[in-house]
Design an enzyme around this catalytic site. Sequence first.
Site, short mmCIF file in Angstrom:
data_model
loop_
_atom_site.label_atom_id
_atom_site.label_comp_id
_atom_site.label_asym_id
_atom_site.label_seq_id
_atom_site.Cartn_x
_atom_site.Cartn_y
_atom_site.Cartn_z
N GLY B 87 -24.34 -102.21 -53.77
CA GLY B 87 -23.69 -101.69 -54.97
C GLY B 87 -24.14 -102.46 -56.21
O GLY B 87 -23.41 -103.32 -56.71
N TYR B 88 -25.32 -102.18 -56.67
CA TYR B 88 -25.84 -102.85 -57.88
C TYR B 88 -25.80 -101.88 -59.07
O TYR B 88 -25.08 -102.10 -60.04
CB TYR B 88 -27.28 -103.32 -57.68
CG TYR B 88 -27.46 -104.57 -56.83
CD1 TYR B 88 -26.38 -105.19 -56.18
CD2 TYR B 88 -28.72 -105.13 -56.66
CE1 TYR B 88 -26.56 -106.32 -55.41
CE2 TYR B 88 -28.91 -106.28 -55.88
CZ TYR B 88 -27.83 -106.87 -55.26
OH TYR B 88 -28.03 -107.99 -54.49
N SER B 89 -26.60 -100.80 -59.00
CA SER B 89 -26.77 -99.91 -60.16
C SER B 89 -25.49 -99.17 -60.52
O SER B 89 -24.63 -98.90 -59.68
CB SER B 89 -27.84 -98.86 -59.87
OG SER B 89 -29.08 -99.46 -59.71
N SER B 121 -27.65 -96.16 -51.47
CA SER B 121 -28.17 -95.47 -50.30
C SER B 121 -27.39 -95.88 -49.06
O SER B 121 -26.84 -96.97 -49.00
CB SER B 121 -29.66 -95.78 -50.11
OG SER B 121 -29.86 -97.16 -50.05
N GLU B 204 -37.48 -110.92 -49.98
CA GLU B 204 -37.81 -109.51 -49.75
C GLU B 204 -39.15 -109.35 -49.06
O GLU B 204 -40.12 -110.00 -49.39
CB GLU B 204 -37.80 -108.73 -51.06
CG GLU B 204 -36.46 -108.08 -51.32
CD GLU B 204 -36.57 -106.96 -52.32
OE1 GLU B 204 -36.57 -105.80 -51.88
OE2 GLU B 204 -36.65 -107.26 -53.52
#
Lengths: 355, 355, 352, 352
Positions: B87-89, B121, B204
């Site tokens: 839940g970033y954007s 997503s 990452e």
Amino acid sequence: MRWQKLLVEHGYACRTVPAEYGGFGAEEDILKTAIISEEFFAADLPQGLNSQGISMLVPTILEHGTEAQKSAWIEKTILGEVFWCQGYSEPDAGSDLTSLKTAAVEDGDDFVINGQKIWTSSAHIAQMMFCLVRTEADAPRHAGISYMIFPVDLPGIEIRPLQTMTGHPSFNEVFLTDVRVPKTALVGDRGQGWVVANSTLKHERGMLGAAHGLAWRLSRLRDLIARQKAAGSLAMPIEVLRDRYAGLQARVEGLRLHEMRLVSMAAENQPAGTGALVCKLLGCELNHQLDILAMDLRGPESAAYNPDAELASDEIWHQLSMYDLGLIIGGGTAQIQKNIIAKRGLGMPREARRN
Amino acid sequence: MRWQKLLVEHGYACRTVPAEYGGFGAEEDILKTAIISEEFFAADLPQGLNSQGISMLVPTILEHGTEAQKSAWIEKTILGEVFWCQGYSEPDAGSDLTSLKTAAVEDGDDFVINGQKIWTSSAHIAQMMFCLVRTEADAPRHAGISYMIFPVDLPGIEIRPLQTMTGHPSFNEVFLTDVRVPKTALVGDRGQGWVVANSTLKHERGMLGAAHGLAWRLSRLRDLIARQKAAGSLAMPIEVLRDRYAGLQARVEGLRLHEMRLVSMAAENQPAGTGALVCKLLGCELNHQLDILAMDLRGPESAAYNPDAELASDEIWHQLSMYDLGLIIGGGTAQIQKNIIAKRGLGMPREARRN
Amino acid sequence: MDFTLSEEQTMIAEAFRGQLTRDVTLDVIRTQAALGQAGKSPTDQGLWQQLTEMGLPGLLIDDTYGGAGLGMLEAVVVGQELGRAAAPVPFAATCVMAPLAITASAEVEQHKTWLTQIAAGEMRVGVALGADMLQVDSGRISGHARFVFDAGGATHFLLETGGVFYLVEAHASGVYLTLERPFDPLQSLGHLALDTVPATPLSGVSVDRVTEAGRIALAAQTIGACEFLLDASVEYAADRVQFGRPIGSFQAIKHMCAEMAAQLYPAISLVWYAGYVFDKDAARSPLNSLLAKALADEAGRFISRTAIEVHGGMGYTDLQGLHYWYKRAAFNRNLLGNPEELRQDIAAMQGI
Amino acid sequence: MDFTLSEEQTMIAEAFRGQLTRDVTLDVIRTQAALGQAGKSPTDQGLWQQLTEMGLPGLLIDDTYGGAGLGMLEAVVVGQELGRAAAPVPFAATCVMAPLAITASAEVEQHKTWLTQIAAGEMRVGVALGADMLQVDSGRISGHARFVFDAGGATHFLLETGGVFYLVEAHASGVYLTLERPFDPLQSLGHLALDTVPATPLSGVSVDRVTEAGRIALAAQTIGACEFLLDASVEYAADRVQFGRPIGSFQAIKHMCAEMAAQLYPAISLVWYAGYVFDKDAARSPLNSLLAKALADEAGRFISRTAIEVHGGMGYTDLQGLHYWYKRAAFNRNLLGNPEELRQDIAAMQGI
């Protein structure tokens, strides 16, 4: 020269210049101008001189000059008896002309000019120069710039050819040291040089310029392909070549018709809007792409270079590719063109300015 | 699940996670990781789960989490027993995360969260969410953001699928209304969420991501070409197709080797510099170009669209082309990527800021 | 392969870079370019001497003959530095193609004499492949050969016709050399006319291998030139002020530089790998050398054009000299197959 | 030709634009797209009725038969508006190709009945060219035809095989129509299976002319879609704030929009000209229609992708619906020849 005189007399060149200054005195009619241009191109006739004097200085003098300036310079210029060079850019004022530094200081009835101009094409063959100088040292940006005309053989003017990547010094640097010019050299009011210079832009024929050069390149390219096919010396696979040629032809044809549309719009006094702003960007890029296709076609032959090649020779493409790259940069880089399209054409918000 | 367990036990997945939290406990060795990855790809074996939980949450918790958080979540996550969503954007905070608005207000031992997240997503299959929220309303930009983890089935959380151009809701909007979470949901210190979230980036695996997908597309494309040639149904001229295929192959091969070089450099503790920053930009663009070549190859067949096409089917290319276009935009648009390359990589001067 | 350079390779690169930075100033470039433009040899003799002492022509030559006995990857790394410096010395033909061809020939006596002379910088060899206007009769060669690389200042020519290489002496009677005016005025390209000139055949040399090596050598120079062009652009953009701020602070200029970087890095890795594969996996070398030159050529075209654009009018003049690097990339593109030809070969080789 | 639109043409365009702006909301688009995606006809019947009253299907039909008797340039202008609106109505086949083919046929009785019905919006014709899996025997047609345009809701099909056009009734026995799920869910594409269906041949109709007309009609819709995408991008960039300012103030976004404009304008002029030339200079029409569709398709690909990028994540979702215009451009690209095929024809036609 004689050809130019004939053209002017019959209204095929400089047709809108008033008769009193040696022109044909016709009403502005961009459609007729375009038709004449197309016909001359189709008939492969030289269309007369297209110097910076004729395209830029004459309309400027007509709009802003004194009667004396008009009488003195217009007829001589359109008949090709006097050549002009442009003194706008400076080493630190390229894309950003507002930062120009060449200073003209008042001294009695004269101005004394000191500074340096660059990208002054044809300064070596010109007799006269039209020039932007700063007359008000402290005024910010646009303000304080004046437009002046003077001979290039005045004491204190030194012209040095500027070597370019093509191997041809097609530009010059002009050094001005204590150059004394009379106040009558001013065109328009003192400090109004920015307005005077910009008013020329609307007279620029650049709008119609691209299509002919592009059509000429396409036809040269078709001829080159035919000869290489016949000789079995194509340096790239035929379908790839076809694909690139046809893609460029579609883009050229699109631009040609777009320019014709702009002519029609101008003839009907419709505003051209964004459409007029994309021509330089596209025209320069397409010229360069056509040059490059010709170079690729010639393969190993393109590893050699003849800086003195004739325009009609196959050896010319390298030089054209570089010259056209210069035009992508010159007169506002492609990046500046895109800014203009976005801001003036599409009305997009202005960039953040420096803090 | 069993496969994942087997992989983890043998150190083929999550190998650097300490044994006490269910991992293999190996030293970080990017070269070995790369070799394992190549081998699995070559053998066509599934490489285990690669969820956002494993790639982003686990390293974050390992670095910044409390002992309780580590014990509670790591093993379950790497074994695939718990799925996470990010839940970033937010609708007004896409490229610019610093302007996020979802607010968490302190209330006794809890925070009460209100706001909206987007581009979440797999929220519909996840049990847990890791999330950036603003705990200090007045703090500017980066400051005042905190990193929290909580279940997605808490009262006040509503997940709505977000329809996309592919016809698949591969993303969600998550609405948070008076959602109450305990203070133990904080990972790292309050107000340090920006630092916590960014520390994940160095873990990452995106760096190695591009090459496999590209190689897969190239091989699919080669197969498609062979079948179309055999059937005489190529929708574009053969040499043009060859040219585009080979050009893309060269670019893919270049990127693959560049990524391998980055792995080698990391293994030798050499700084990656600008080189590491170009991978996303290139990988996404090349994927999209390969998809588009396949579509062009299929000609009129590409006028039809099956949103439920199998990955192995020729009908998949349209969907891939759109999905890959989404990836060009997602996680920092191509424009943001170029900014990063120029600023962080090449050290170019920062832009003018707003007045 | 470790996919980055070894310590030794890095040391070689740094040594050449140091020397070239000192010696190849813009003044030197202009002086030598004037010779090249006039159809003379552009080689800077002093520089050639220096680089010979550092082992340039002997890079690929066995140490028995005074060479360094290194591999193609090392040659790539050195070629990259020569490209980065726009160095006015021969490379692809004299330092790569000729030594490899001679080493591959069956006659060991030839090895000894010629390779020793090449490694010593005394024998310089211009090379032409696919010279199909040549005829050989009783050990004498006649006819024409165009596009002879590194022809300026060559003491010998290595000419391939009908799959066989022949070595002739440049000073033999019946050899008429005309130097072209090359697009890169710091490299040289010749046109040979030969009239019954004694020619020594080299047996068992693979034309394909020599071609691959030549392509890799050209690509190495091109990526080196690209590195320079990117660095120069970033630097210029930081210095040049317009509209009251450095042009590098404009997003358009930033993104142009970012795209240059994005094209450069993969090309470098691919050319390095082609060098590695040439020695270590000959079966994959034909494909890899094609891919590497095709990618380097395209990167070269994009980066050299974009660098000129970033430099604006200044890039178009000779004042910064940027065009020498632009011309190196363009020149190399046209030799041993341009990308359009190479890509067709790439596809055909894979049955497409 | 006056190279801009006449007053009448501008009025037609404005009338259609007004109607379409009112009627084709994003809700309407979504509703009809859902039908198209489900393999049903996406035509909005109410809209079709409205547009029929404005003369859409009769544009090219003689006024004797109730049409407007206009030319291809007028059809282009209308097609452009349909593309700009992403309108869920048939166009290329029903309103352009079928009327032209029928008008060109030698049998005047056919003209009368069919053209009158088409102009009235009652007869809707799906068209397939080059349907080489069809056989005709004693006035009956059998076999398969793929890629039948405007097949959804068609009352008739016009099928060309072996250079001859045949008209069949959609409701005749032996006609089996399956609608594909089209990439543009607002257009329709069918697959026909025919089993000894009565077929009326049209004599003397040039396949080339009908193909040219179809290409021009598709290109017109594509440039219209591009106009919308550019306008939407400029508008979104002015509204969307990131990093404290509208994204349209960033040079990167500005330049993307400028490039879209630069590709759009020439494509519009070229498509208009192709429409003009189709009627006024038939000899130049084959080349011009190829150039126009090739250019419009490429502009369509660039502009639709760039518009999505300018919109960022929002462009990828259905929230703004931008993808409907993206899909119109992509769909049209694949029909009647993609640019790669068209460009080969362009070159071959000129002996290259």
